[in-house]
Design an enzyme around this catalytic site. Sequence first.
Site, PDB file in Angstrom:
ATOM      1  N   LYS A 255      32.493 -24.361  32.251  1.00  0.00           N
ATOM      2  CA  LYS A 255      32.768 -23.084  32.919  1.00  0.00           C
ATOM      3  C   LYS A 255      33.280 -23.394  34.321  1.00  0.00           C
ATOM      4  CE  LYS A 255      30.464 -19.035  35.030  1.00  0.00           C
ATOM      5  NZ  LYS A 255      29.263 -18.181  35.095  1.00  0.00           N
ATOM      6  N   ASP A 260      32.428 -16.618  42.087  1.00  0.00           N
ATOM      7  CA  ASP A 260      31.989 -15.474  41.288  1.00  0.00           C
ATOM      8  C   ASP A 260      31.440 -14.371  42.189  1.00  0.00           C
ATOM      9  OD1 ASP A 260      31.100 -13.752  39.352  1.00  0.00           O
ATOM     10  OD2 ASP A 260      29.466 -15.028  38.626  1.00  0.00           O
ATOM     11  N   LYS A 267      28.075  -8.562  42.859  1.00  0.00           N
ATOM     12  CA  LYS A 267      26.798  -9.156  43.242  1.00  0.00           C
ATOM     13  C   LYS A 267      26.388  -8.637  44.623  1.00  0.00           C
ATOM     14  CE  LYS A 267      27.324 -13.553  40.793  1.00  0.00           C
ATOM     15  NZ  LYS A 267      26.179 -13.378  39.879  1.00  0.00           N
ATOM     16  N   ASP A 278      29.894 -21.920  40.986  1.00  0.00           N
ATOM     17  CA  ASP A 278      29.926 -21.393  39.625  1.00  0.00           C
ATOM     18  C   ASP A 278      30.904 -22.162  38.723  1.00  0.00           C
ATOM     19  OD1 ASP A 278      28.728 -19.683  37.851  1.00  0.00           O
ATOM     20  OD2 ASP A 278      30.140 -18.037  38.166  1.00  0.00           O
ATOM     21  N   ASP A 337      30.201  -9.121  35.761  1.00  0.00           N
ATOM     22  CA  ASP A 337      29.515 -10.304  36.278  1.00  0.00           C
ATOM     23  C   ASP A 337      29.091 -11.252  35.150  1.00  0.00           C
ATOM     24  OD1 ASP A 337      28.470 -11.999  38.149  1.00  0.00           O
ATOM     25  OD2 ASP A 337      26.669 -10.805  38.566  1.00  0.00           O
ATOM     26  N   GLU A 339      30.903 -12.920  33.286  1.00  0.00           N
ATOM     27  CA  GLU A 339      32.279 -13.390  33.068  1.00  0.00           C
ATOM     28  C   GLU A 339      32.345 -14.784  32.448  1.00  0.00           C
ATOM     29  OE1 GLU A 339      30.650 -13.884  35.756  1.00  0.00           O
ATOM     30  OE2 GLU A 339      31.112 -15.978  36.173  1.00  0.00           O
ATOM     31  N   ARG A 341      30.723 -16.208  30.010  1.00  0.00           N
ATOM     32  CA  ARG A 341      30.781 -16.220  28.546  1.00  0.00           C
ATOM     33  C   ARG A 341      32.161 -15.801  28.045  1.00  0.00           C
ATOM     34  NH1 ARG A 341      25.794 -12.135  28.223  1.00  0.00           N
ATOM     35  NH2 ARG A 341      25.331 -13.312  30.114  1.00  0.00           N
TER      36      ARG A 341
HETATM   37  N1  BES Z   1      27.351 -17.184  37.718  1.00  0.00           N
HETATM   38  C1  BES Z   1      26.354 -16.290  37.297  1.00  0.00           C
HETATM   39  C2  BES Z   1      25.037 -16.980  36.904  1.00  0.00           C
HETATM   40  C3  BES Z   1      24.320 -17.729  37.998  1.00  0.00           C
HETATM   41  C4  BES Z   1      23.237 -17.146  38.630  1.00  0.00           C
HETATM   42  C5  BES Z   1      24.678 -19.006  38.322  1.00  0.00           C
HETATM   43  C6  BES Z   1      22.564 -17.840  39.609  1.00  0.00           C
HETATM   44  C7  BES Z   1      23.989 -19.700  39.290  1.00  0.00           C
HETATM   45  C8  BES Z   1      22.923 -19.112  39.927  1.00  0.00           C
HETATM   46  C9  BES Z   1      26.832 -15.493  36.086  1.00  0.00           C
HETATM   47  O1  BES Z   1      28.193 -15.283  35.997  1.00  0.00           O
HETATM   48  C10 BES Z   1      26.168 -14.153  36.159  1.00  0.00           C
HETATM   49  O2  BES Z   1      26.372 -13.475  37.124  1.00  0.00           O
HETATM   50  N2  BES Z   1      25.377 -13.805  35.158  1.00  0.00           N
HETATM   51  C11 BES Z   1      24.679 -12.586  35.137  1.00  0.00           C
HETATM   52  C12 BES Z   1      24.673 -12.074  33.735  1.00  0.00           C
HETATM   53  C13 BES Z   1      24.175 -10.649  33.595  1.00  0.00           C
HETATM   54  C14 BES Z   1      25.164  -9.699  34.218  1.00  0.00           C
HETATM   55  C15 BES Z   1      23.990 -10.361  32.136  1.00  0.00           C
HETATM   56  C16 BES Z   1      23.244 -12.816  35.637  1.00  0.00           C
HETATM   57  O3  BES Z   1      22.693 -13.888  35.351  1.00  0.00           O
HETATM   58  O4  BES Z   1      22.722 -11.962  36.329  1.00  0.00           O
HETATM   59 ZN    ZN Z   2      29.378 -16.757  36.902  1.00  0.00          ZN
HETATM   60 ZN    ZN Z   3      28.894 -13.604  37.068  1.00  0.00          ZN
END
Ligand code: BES
Ligand code: ZN
Ligand code: ZN
Length: 493
Positions: A255, A260, A267, A278, A337, A339, A341
């Site tokens: 990834k 992000d 966020k 990220d 967010d 993204e 996946r």
């Molecule tokens: N890049 C984030 C995940 C992340 C969180 C990486 C903390 C490193 C540290 C990812 O893209 C994300 O934002 N995921 C969301 C998914 C949710 C919207 C289902 C999350 O984990 O909140």
């Molecule tokens: Zn991310």
């Molecule tokens: Zn994200």
Amino acid sequence: MHIAVQQADPWQTATPLLVVCSWQAQALPEAVLSLVEFGDFSGKKDESVLLYPRGTLPCRRLLLLGMGEYDLTNADTLRRSAARAMRRARALKVDDFTLLLPMNERVSFTDAAQVTAEGLELGAYRYLEHKSTLKPEEQQRIEHMTLLVEHPITSAEVQASVASGQAIARGVMRARNLANAPGNVLTPTRLGEVAQEIGAQGGIATTVLGLDDLKAQGFGGLLAVGQGSAEPPCFIIMEYGQPGPDRPTICLVGKGITFDTGGVSMKAAANMDDMKMDMGGAAAVLGTMQAVAELGLPLHVVALISAAENMVSGRAYKPGDIITTLSGKTIEVLNTDAEGRIVLADALYYAQRYQPAALIDVATLTGAIIVALGKHAMGLMSNHQPLAERLLRAGEASADRAWQLPLWDAYREEMKSKIADLRNITGTRYAGSITAAAFLENFVGNAAWAHLDIAGVAWVEEPTRDDQVRGATGAGVRLLLQALHDWQAASEQ
Ligand code: BES
Ligand code: ZN
Ligand code: ZN
């Protein structure tokens, strides 16, 4: 750093600093025996003594490092103490020092040499790229050191293990440098250029698909996530070695979200800057590829990276959008967010054309994995138990740990959409890491696949290990290299 391997008696060696790692109840030479007799040093974990043995020993300084209990020692104990030795040596401002290779029956000679070299390199790591002036202590660097071996062993073998350890550490440091780099510097385009540089150096055939290629080939997931940014997305393809009867194809997918923001489902401001990491999965894959080439592993390894910046703008993708991925499957976007996946969907589908014996993706995918496992293990989810176990073992052996979570049908159900094939989030926050994996699984076909969620371990605020500093850790590189090494050993049998 240059590490010389030498066979000699440490107590007869002239050096600015001699570092000796000592276990509890281990005999020390006559010259320092009173230290133990007076109870001032016993070899306990984290204990250390610095001596200036003028007139008694030829070394100018002697640093004794406590290693704890002999029977609790493993390769990682040695890796960490080598890192500790390096840091103490640097703080003492010596430009050369000697470390006695700690020997323990529980770790082979060659493993000890390899992990010691890893620890020495990683212990010295700092990210100072963007400082216009360096403080004296930041300028301090040790360019040369000697690893002493006491026993008459083939030093060529030790030398080779040291070289492997250094190549592994350089892979980890490459990943750290990439994940530490800020989003304005490390854009998707720059990530593609770095891949080209690694490819050129290591003889790895490297192709970067730009915006027009992505449009022509239908990378709908990657394009949707990247469309809100002024920085164009790209897709990186690196191919090391050739497939063959004894050379299984291993596909590594990363990834590569260079920043992000969360997109329209934005966020919160606090710590959003951390989201420059990220692309930690892409960094781990690139660091691994660099080391695979340096080590000359006889395997066929294909790296695929989806690189994009997840931004907010008038062109950005939105909640409610339905996108058609490279596979033809459609995704209802319910949260921009989630993204990672979506960009991985295209990369995993693309990987199928190589018919890999194993397909492994590495991604900073979910905050939920930090809730589940904290900062001490990455999450592992797989559709193929032998592959999962191989990776779990590699994680243990390289102290780059993974812990498996289940992937059951009930989770798969949650990713189905009423109006498209899939939705990118469920209606709840339950089991967020597993449902993310259940989503990815839709794009791997019948490949043996494993997903490593490194969101928790890719970055440390407060390091607890001497071989880490605040910032990117390079998580995943050691696990992947160990797994590839074991693979090669198994296919040679
Ligand atoms: N890049 C984030 C995940 C992340 C969180 C990486 C903390 C490193 C540290 C990812 O893209 C994300 O934002 N995921 C969301 C998914 C949710 C919207 C289902 C999350 O984990 O909140
Ligand atoms: Zn991310
Ligand atoms: Zn994200």
